[in-house]
Scaffold this motif. Sequence first.
Motif, short mmCIF file in Angstrom:
data_model
loop_
_atom_site.label_atom_id
_atom_site.label_comp_id
_atom_site.label_asym_id
_atom_site.label_seq_id
_atom_site.Cartn_x
_atom_site.Cartn_y
_atom_site.Cartn_z
N VAL A 93 0.85 -1.20 0.00
CA VAL A 93 0.00 0.00 0.00
C VAL A 93 0.88 1.24 0.00
N TRP A 94 0.83 1.98 -1.09
CA TRP A 94 1.54 3.26 -1.14
C TRP A 94 0.69 4.33 -0.47
N GLY A 95 1.32 5.09 0.44
CA GLY A 95 0.57 6.05 1.25
C GLY A 95 -0.06 5.36 2.45
N GLY A 96 0.58 4.29 2.89
CA GLY A 96 0.01 3.46 3.96
C GLY A 96 0.02 4.06 5.34
N THR A 97 0.62 5.26 5.51
CA THR A 97 0.52 5.95 6.80
C THR A 97 -0.44 7.12 6.72
N GLY A 98 -1.14 7.25 5.61
CA GLY A 98 -2.11 8.34 5.44
C GLY A 98 -3.52 7.88 5.73
#
Length: 223
Positions: free
Chosen positions: A5-10
């Motif tokens: 998941v790209w952007g998985g801390t958003g």
Amino acid sequence: MKISVWGGTGYSGGHVARVAAERGHEVTAFARTAPSDAPSDAPAHATGGVAYEVGTVLDAADRARSLDGADAVVVALSPRGDMADRMREAVTALAEDARRVGVRFGIVGGAGSLLVAEDGPRFVDTEAFAPEEAKPEALTVGAVLDDLRATPDDLDWFMVSPSPVYGAWAPGEATGSYRLGGDVLLPGTDGGPAALSGADLGAVVVDELERPAHRRARFTAAS
């Protein structure tokens, strides 16, 4: 499945990563910052069962890492800041990388590129779209959708466009149910614009990964 998941801390990516991990999938979240540095409202902040990697989708080596051994890669990034003018090319590159290695490609879009009726126009092109400063982001996502539709047929991709009332500013609650549509905005249940919670968006994406129903297609979701 093994899911990157790209952007998985958003906001969006964090919900996708959490739902996928809760269902027993092997999840790796890629972001430019470690989870301890993520915004306090990021649902992926220290989510158990999720492995975190620091990287940027702008870097070919980082993109390759996210695809290595993966069954699917999900992009949950926004064209803001230094990504405003580079997200389109980076996502296109990642999609091509995914096509070459046979990894399913998913992306979280926005409501702006949805149509207000079967014959248009797009929501972003109407006076109802707000705020005005969000228009460049919506136009970029619309261009990404056009790019995906023009890719070779052997790229298995999908885009999920949440309803207009969606985001950290309107988090909502997990309902455990949702409605799906195609390229046209779904109506709200109370006469106003439709909404979708972050938790339900995570379920929409993971459900699509587990039970593919939208190959090479964009669809929308609402509570």
